[in-house]
Write a protein that holds these residues in place. Sequence first.
Motif, short mmCIF file in Angstrom:
data_model
loop_
_atom_site.label_atom_id
_atom_site.label_comp_id
_atom_site.label_asym_id
_atom_site.label_seq_id
_atom_site.Cartn_x
_atom_site.Cartn_y
_atom_site.Cartn_z
N UNK A 294 1.34 4.72 10.28
CA UNK A 294 0.75 3.81 11.26
C UNK A 294 -0.45 3.08 10.67
N UNK A 295 -1.17 3.75 9.78
CA UNK A 295 -2.30 3.10 9.10
C UNK A 295 -1.80 1.95 8.23
N UNK A 296 -0.72 2.17 7.50
CA UNK A 296 -0.17 1.10 6.66
C UNK A 296 0.23 -0.10 7.51
N UNK A 297 0.82 0.16 8.66
CA UNK A 297 1.23 -0.93 9.54
C UNK A 297 0.02 -1.75 9.98
N UNK B 114 -4.73 5.90 15.11
CA UNK B 114 -3.50 6.09 14.35
C UNK B 114 -3.40 7.56 13.95
N UNK B 115 -2.20 8.05 13.95
CA UNK B 115 -1.98 9.49 13.76
C UNK B 115 -1.32 9.83 12.43
N UNK C 57 -10.20 -3.84 4.82
CA UNK C 57 -9.27 -2.75 5.09
C UNK C 57 -9.96 -1.63 5.86
N UNK C 58 -11.18 -1.30 5.46
CA UNK C 58 -11.93 -0.25 6.15
C UNK C 58 -12.26 -0.66 7.59
N UNK D 250 0.86 -1.19 0.00
CA UNK D 250 0.00 0.00 0.00
C UNK D 250 0.89 1.23 0.00
N UNK D 251 0.45 2.25 -0.73
CA UNK D 251 1.25 3.47 -0.87
C UNK D 251 0.37 4.70 -0.87
N UNK D 252 0.92 5.79 -0.42
CA UNK D 252 0.18 7.05 -0.33
C UNK D 252 -0.16 7.59 -1.71
N UNK D 253 -1.37 8.12 -1.82
CA UNK D 253 -1.89 8.76 -3.03
C UNK D 253 -2.34 7.70 -4.04
N UNK D 254 -2.79 8.15 -5.20
CA UNK D 254 -3.28 7.24 -6.24
C UNK D 254 -2.83 7.71 -7.63
N UNK D 255 -1.59 8.15 -7.71
CA UNK D 255 -1.03 8.64 -8.96
C UNK D 255 -0.32 7.51 -9.72
#
Length: 313
Positions: A291-294, A286-287, A276-277, A85-90
């Motif tokens: 931490x969300x990915x973990x 989670x801050x 996932x949700x 999983x990675x940040x953003x959707x580019x």
Amino acid sequence: MTNDYKLFLGRWARRLSWSETAQVFRTSWDTVYRAVSYMVEYGLKHRSLEGITQLGIDEIAVFKGHKYLTMVYQLNAGVRRLLWCGSDRKTDTLLTFFKEFGQERCDRIEYLCTDMWAPFLDAIRQCAPKALNILDRFHIMKKFGEAIDQIRREEHKAFKAEGESVLEKARWALLKRPENLTENQTARLADLLKLNIQSVKAYLLREDFQRFWEFKNASVAGRFLDSWCKRTMRTKLEPMKKVAKMLQNHKPLIMNWFAAKGTLSSGAVEGLNLKAKLTMRKAFGFRSTGSLKIALYHTLGKLPDPPGTHGFS
């Protein structure tokens, strides 16, 4: 904190929320976080990436302000899990995954299940051109539901302005599949189908298109798709006409459904997204995206646990 205690807390954090785990074992949320991080770090280093031939790619919304995570799942039967999983959707987001995954493994991918998000399609063309890219049935039919709902809202507003309640309590009767309707919704739908209104016409177009997924012969299915689009384009249902244009623009990828029929389970990606949700709700507190990915890797990654000397759990 010993590694055995981290393992103990981390295993419980799969069953309970992180806050509940901290409360039950009289520790802090941060301690649970460190325990889970330890397990995830070990698991990512020691997991196997062999035999991966089917991937599902989607994005989920996180936090507020249109922030997203790109989710890459393995969809092979019996080994469905979160791979990355990675940040953003580019485009660059997904390119990062493919780079880390390695070209040799990319060349072994047989099927990719995605929605119609252009940046994802672009990255796939660059890094996994040999794979058969299948547009996810769930996302395609979701577009139909959005079109029907837009037509219903506009028509309901017009009826209401004239003091009529023709479309009161009609939303779910029109949006849900007939087999999923409650008794009251079934009765409401039966009443609606007697009316010659735009919302019902849009509903009937969607139900007619459902036949597309049942065809055994791809050529016959392709002709049906073309015919459905032509009929829809002759209507005055603008949202449904947008759906028809979408189908025409992505026809080659949609037709790949038949090349892979029986290989990829319809809705597999959406099922993993729902998990996932749920994980995000369980890990409330989670801050950061990190931490969300973990939390997601911990619950959905099917990662191997570190070795332990005590059977705490």
